[in-house]
Enzyme design. Sequence first.
Site, mmCIF file in Angstrom:
data_model
loop_
_atom_site.group_PDB
_atom_site.id
_atom_site.type_symbol
_atom_site.label_atom_id
_atom_site.label_comp_id
_atom_site.label_asym_id
_atom_site.label_seq_id
_atom_site.Cartn_x
_atom_site.Cartn_y
_atom_site.Cartn_z
ATOM 1 N N HIS A 94 0.821 -1.221 0.000
ATOM 2 C CA HIS A 94 0.000 0.000 0.000
ATOM 3 C C HIS A 94 0.859 1.277 0.000
ATOM 4 C CE1 HIS A 94 -2.885 3.051 1.057
ATOM 5 N NE2 HIS A 94 -2.319 3.207 2.237
ATOM 6 N N HIS A 118 3.936 6.696 5.577
ATOM 7 C CA HIS A 118 2.740 7.397 6.043
ATOM 8 C C HIS A 118 1.864 6.603 7.004
ATOM 9 C CE1 HIS A 118 0.364 5.452 2.759
ATOM 10 N NE2 HIS A 118 -0.639 5.628 3.594
ATOM 11 N N GLU A 122 0.879 5.224 12.535
ATOM 12 C CA GLU A 122 -0.498 4.840 12.822
ATOM 13 C C GLU A 122 -0.603 3.347 13.142
ATOM 14 O OE1 GLU A 122 -3.235 6.780 10.159
ATOM 15 O OE2 GLU A 122 -4.343 4.898 9.970
ATOM 16 N N ASP A 123 0.137 2.540 12.417
ATOM 17 C CA ASP A 123 -0.104 1.093 12.454
ATOM 18 C C ASP A 123 1.042 0.248 12.987
ATOM 19 O OD1 ASP A 123 -2.594 1.470 11.373
ATOM 20 O OD2 ASP A 123 -1.942 1.191 9.311
ATOM 21 N N ASP A 183 -3.129 8.505 -1.001
ATOM 22 C CA ASP A 183 -3.515 7.427 -0.085
ATOM 23 C C ASP A 183 -4.968 7.024 -0.356
ATOM 24 O OD1 ASP A 183 -3.443 5.756 2.276
ATOM 25 O OD2 ASP A 183 -4.456 7.371 3.378
HETATM 26 MN MN MN Z 1 -2.617 4.626 3.959
#
Ligand code: MN
Length: 710
Positions: A94, A118, A122-123, A183
Amino acid sequence: MSAEATNPATPGPMTPGAQRRRGRPRIDLRRLGRAALLGPAARDRLPDAIGHVAEAHRAHHPDADLDPLRRAYVLAESSHRGQMRKSGEPYITHPLAVTLILAELGAETTTLTASLLHDTVEDTEVTLDQVRAEFGEEVRYLVDGVTKLEKVDYGAAAEPETFRKMLVATGSDVRVMSIKLADRLHNMRTLGVMRPEKQERIAKVTKDVLIPLAERLGVQALKTELEDLVFAILHPGEYRHTRELIVNNASRTDDPLAEVRDEVRGVLREAGIQAEVLIRPRHFVSVHRVSRKRGDLRGADFGRLLVLVNEDADCYGVLGELHTCLTPVVSEFKDFIAVPKFNLYQSLHTAVARPDGQVVEVLVRTHQMHKVAEAGVIALGNPYAAPAEEQADTDGPRPADGERADPTRPGWLSRLLDWQEAAPDPDTFWSTLREDLAQDREITVFRPDGGTLGLPAGASCVDAAYAQYGEDAHACIGARVNGRLARLSTVLSDGDTVQLLMGQDPSSEPSREWLEHAHTPVARIAITRWLAAHPVPAAPPEAPAAAVRPSVDGPAARPAAADVVVDRPGATVRLAGCCTPVPPDAITAFSVRGGVVTVHRVECAGVTRMKGAGRAEVDVRWGDTTECRVTLVAESFGRPHLLADLTEAIALEGVAIVSATVEPPSQQRVRHTYTLQLPDAAHLPALMRAMRNVPGVFDVGRAQHQAGMP
Ligand code: MN
């Protein structure tokens, strides 16, 4: 984990993006090719997976240092390792795909570095501090800008608040939004594995928020593909029908576009103008729009000709040849070079007619304009590498083209960031954001100091006041439009000059009525906030079911006498200043904040707008008593005996003066404010005419608020 999925939402050979991507050479990933690309000096071998990205990046930026990309990829890949997308693919596919989209549009290295990273914060376990330590503050800022707020912390507000955070971050660095758009494009391309309800929800937000942002930032390439992907999800039937039209057209043997293309090539060759002439297929949504506009489509409707030249001047040379040697459809001509759109777009648009009557649209632009038309702000490179003084327009008058002078901080974005500060509640923010973004056609109005204001179409002087002065606009007492005094309700046109007259009285108040003329969120939110902080005492809810009589004077709506009009007992009734209804005008009414009902003439533009906004009409009719009290303001040039002449004119009309105020002259101008008792409201126009006929008086209007101004 972010919203991710598998395979194309729209399988088959004609996915929307595929139509546009068709023909673009796919890059071969062979190691040999990459070795040649990197040369013998490369210290660390570039991982195979970012070969595409590196090659696309080097095509736009031949001297780019690829080392940050290599390091960002290594960190992203190792930290996402073991995570899968819904499709079952490794998660890293991704960020790689997002980065490739940006690289192909010509984004610079810092954007691509941040794009690879990016989703890490977050992940994964990666922290913003770590990103800063390894990649610097700019990359950290960009990654932070696109990192979602947690549902755990924000609940249902997470999505609106994430967008708010992203927009604020975009205000300081527009590259944040570039990454977000790419995105979203990749997520939309791979939405097919999601549940239909979720697909629909994501498609709606894309339509309401991301597509308008892509349009405003001029990123046409992302905007059109997003439009097609949304179209396929939200309107599957119409999408299938459009796809059929395109497939059927592709199988035709004759191609009118190709014939005209060849003709144009010949004409330009003969004229000695170097140009590329291409056929640009319309995207699905565009074909759909044209088919709704024209009914049956002919071959020429499926695309447009694009003429690319080297120099600005060549654009007009091409135009001259086309208009001379072919049959131009002059009404289709538009010059977006001399007058660029607010989103940086530049091109000449024209159309030529074939002998069989088919009309072929032609776009003429330079290669550089084409790059900007496709990639918008993404094509700007590092926007902050520009000389610093270009950014310094926060104080004092902006340059004459202030709306366009700083493409990284366009006027609409500044205004959006202004109003969002005053909208702390996420629901208000979210609904206002969608509404703001739906106002896509902008007008530019000029200020007397040479600066400009960008406003949405339909904006009034009230909007201009709040756009220019923020909450200080509460003290606005009037406006001149193109040199003439105008009501604050006046709707502005592109190119108008607007001078706002500001009162000196610090206790000046906005009129409740302004809300009806406020089109922009910044104005609406400021006025609503003021009204909420200054509530009008409500009429007793259990008042007897008596009709009420319009109270005509001033904005401070007050409980009206039990004598006249409405199906709403106890309501405070006010006659709208925009259309000055008087008996026996046909009237209608709307309920506004604070239990007030405003009465308009049925033909007032405000009525159409309020109905368009879904506001319910309140049933009103004139009562028996037509006596009314009204406050009028006369603007005059100062001269001896003016007061005597005015009061005499009023008396001759049989009207009683309840009170009068004369303000001290300022720059030869005098303002008289009269509160008058009319025996018959229908007499108001005649009275105002009589006052206007007094020598020296140049305007007479109804007072719009207590400070007493037109
Ligand atoms: Mn993304």
